[in-house]
Design a protein around this motif. Sequence first.
Motif, short mmCIF file in Angstrom:
data_model
loop_
_atom_site.label_atom_id
_atom_site.label_comp_id
_atom_site.label_asym_id
_atom_site.label_seq_id
_atom_site.Cartn_x
_atom_site.Cartn_y
_atom_site.Cartn_z
N LEU A 1 -30.12 0.19 -40.02
CA LEU A 1 -30.22 0.38 -38.57
C LEU A 1 -29.61 -0.81 -37.82
O LEU A 1 -29.43 -0.74 -36.60
CB LEU A 1 -31.68 0.58 -38.15
CG LEU A 1 -32.38 1.79 -38.77
CD1 LEU A 1 -33.82 1.88 -38.27
CD2 LEU A 1 -31.62 3.08 -38.50
N ASN A 2 -29.32 -1.87 -38.55
CA ASN A 2 -28.61 -3.03 -37.99
C ASN A 2 -27.11 -2.69 -37.94
O ASN A 2 -26.51 -2.36 -38.96
CB ASN A 2 -28.87 -4.26 -38.86
CG ASN A 2 -28.17 -5.49 -38.36
OD1 ASN A 2 -26.99 -5.47 -38.04
ND2 ASN A 2 -28.89 -6.61 -38.33
N ASN B 1 -22.04 -1.09 -40.32
CA ASN B 1 -20.58 -1.10 -40.32
C ASN B 1 -20.01 -1.70 -41.59
O ASN B 1 -18.96 -1.26 -42.07
CB ASN B 1 -20.06 -1.88 -39.10
CG ASN B 1 -20.27 -1.13 -37.80
OD1 ASN B 1 -20.52 0.08 -37.80
ND2 ASN B 1 -20.18 -1.83 -36.68
N TYR B 2 -20.69 -2.69 -42.13
CA TYR B 2 -20.23 -3.33 -43.38
C TYR B 2 -20.11 -2.31 -44.50
O TYR B 2 -19.14 -2.30 -45.26
CB TYR B 2 -21.20 -4.45 -43.76
CG TYR B 2 -20.91 -5.14 -45.07
CD1 TYR B 2 -19.75 -5.89 -45.25
CD2 TYR B 2 -21.81 -5.06 -46.13
CE1 TYR B 2 -19.49 -6.53 -46.45
CE2 TYR B 2 -21.56 -5.70 -47.33
CZ TYR B 2 -20.40 -6.43 -47.48
OH TYR B 2 -20.14 -7.06 -48.68
N LEU C 1 -30.70 6.72 -38.02
CA LEU C 1 -29.66 7.38 -38.80
C LEU C 1 -30.11 8.81 -39.08
O LEU C 1 -31.16 9.02 -39.68
CB LEU C 1 -29.44 6.65 -40.13
CG LEU C 1 -28.54 5.43 -40.14
CD1 LEU C 1 -28.51 4.84 -41.54
CD2 LEU C 1 -27.13 5.78 -39.70
N ILE C 2 -29.34 9.78 -38.63
CA ILE C 2 -29.66 11.18 -38.83
C ILE C 2 -28.54 11.79 -39.69
O ILE C 2 -27.37 11.78 -39.29
CB ILE C 2 -29.77 11.96 -37.51
CG1 ILE C 2 -30.69 11.21 -36.52
CG2 ILE C 2 -30.26 13.37 -37.77
CD1 ILE C 2 -32.13 11.12 -36.94
N SER C 3 -28.87 12.32 -40.86
CA SER C 3 -27.86 12.80 -41.79
C SER C 3 -27.54 14.27 -41.58
O SER C 3 -28.19 14.98 -40.79
CB SER C 3 -28.35 12.58 -43.23
OG SER C 3 -28.62 11.22 -43.46
N SER C 4 -26.54 14.74 -42.31
CA SER C 4 -26.08 16.12 -42.19
C SER C 4 -27.20 17.10 -42.54
O SER C 4 -28.04 16.82 -43.40
CB SER C 4 -24.89 16.35 -43.13
OG SER C 4 -23.84 15.49 -42.80
N GLY C 5 -27.18 18.25 -41.89
CA GLY C 5 -28.14 19.30 -42.20
C GLY C 5 -29.47 19.15 -41.50
O GLY C 5 -30.36 19.98 -41.69
N GLU D 1 -37.43 7.49 -33.54
CA GLU D 1 -37.10 6.11 -33.17
C GLU D 1 -37.09 5.22 -34.41
O GLU D 1 -37.99 5.30 -35.25
CB GLU D 1 -38.12 5.55 -32.17
CG GLU D 1 -38.15 6.25 -30.83
CD GLU D 1 -39.16 5.62 -29.87
OE1 GLU D 1 -39.71 4.54 -30.22
OE2 GLU D 1 -39.40 6.19 -28.81
N ASN D 2 -36.07 4.38 -34.50
CA ASN D 2 -35.98 3.35 -35.56
C ASN D 2 -36.28 3.95 -36.94
O ASN D 2 -37.08 3.40 -37.71
CB ASN D 2 -36.96 2.21 -35.28
CG ASN D 2 -36.69 1.54 -33.95
OD1 ASN D 2 -35.54 1.32 -33.57
ND2 ASN D 2 -37.75 1.27 -33.21
N SER D 3 -35.64 5.04 -37.27
CA SER D 3 -35.94 5.74 -38.52
C SER D 3 -34.66 6.17 -39.22
O SER D 3 -33.58 6.27 -38.61
CB SER D 3 -36.82 6.96 -38.27
OG SER D 3 -38.08 6.57 -37.74
#
Length: 374
Positions: free
Chosen positions: A255-256, A261-262, A292-296, A304-306
């Motif tokens: 979440l950072n 990006n790294y 971060l929300i993934s596909s599907g 929040e913050n998950s």
Amino acid sequence: MRALGIILAGGNSGRMQELSDKRAIAAMPVGGSYRAIDFALSNMSNSHVQKVAVLTQYNSRSLNEHLSSSKWWDFGRKQGGLFVFPPTITNDNGFWYRGTADAIAQNLTFLRNSHEPYVVIASGDCVYKLDYNKVLEYHIEKKADITVVTKEVQDTEELNRFGIVETAEDNRIVNFQEKPLTPSGNMISTGIYVIRRRQLIELMERALQEECFDFVKDILIRYKDVKQIYAYKMDTYWRNIASVNSYYRTNMDFLNKDIRNYFYKEYPDIYSKIDDLPPAKYNPGAVVKNSLISSGCIINGVVENSVLFKKIFVGNNCTIKNCIILNDVHIGDNTYLENCIIESRDTIRPNSRYVGEEGKVKIVVQKDDRYSFG
């Protein structure tokens, strides 16, 4: 690259609690899109290691499915390739892998039939990027017998989970403590080693004869005053995920923005097996902050913050804070989740409430049938 790769992915840890009941640690989901083993495999591929063996054992079904095709990491070549070696019962051997050294020793045929002069050994439960070519160049420059990749860690809470390394001015390892109760320093072994292939065969043959099974205790510690063992110091991001707290923190690190990006945007890339899933869907009223929300995924409530992995359904009026939700979870309406890890393929009943204590993550494992509700 003039090396072949071995990834040790057969281990288990009681520190993972229920999370390792159904999968190997190397198969744990990480960062929304990856499995833990993807990092070692991608580093091998990016370093042009063309021949890689993965040694599996504990709860390996899900890991073996993930490794069923080598194309995702570009190992599908005429020369080299990806090999998966679970324990094999033979006329000469009826044992499971009894340790890291024994796992390698039971696959000496693979080493003997190879031609690469060097071997890169890595663990399958760490999150990092590393060019193994630089480690090999250092190994050759130092005329080392074994090179150990090390890392200085600032978080001292879990130092007793690792091997603690002390070095001389020239970086030769002079002391190696395996998981000490009172660590004498904060430089740890990352479980990444470079060694000449013929020397590894010789050491493993001797270990078999003497019934020595652990690579750290029976090779590194035992031979530290006899062999030239050097430390290669790593100064980029590295995490081991083999405890609940470290697994939680590693995922939260994504979440950072800089860390995200790294791994997601900076070269070289991290590769993984791809599922054909639709993009995440946010229905009217959904609120998502720093997550971060993934596909599907289908989101109706507040997140929040998950970190939500693939195929998550979040019902109406739900609130999810500081959580990691593994693949294929259905969360019923009016549910409140905070400081939790939700196991994959779970169904959280409507009106449920699970809150982990401050500094202590709560693992939620439900086995409810999601289609049985009215």
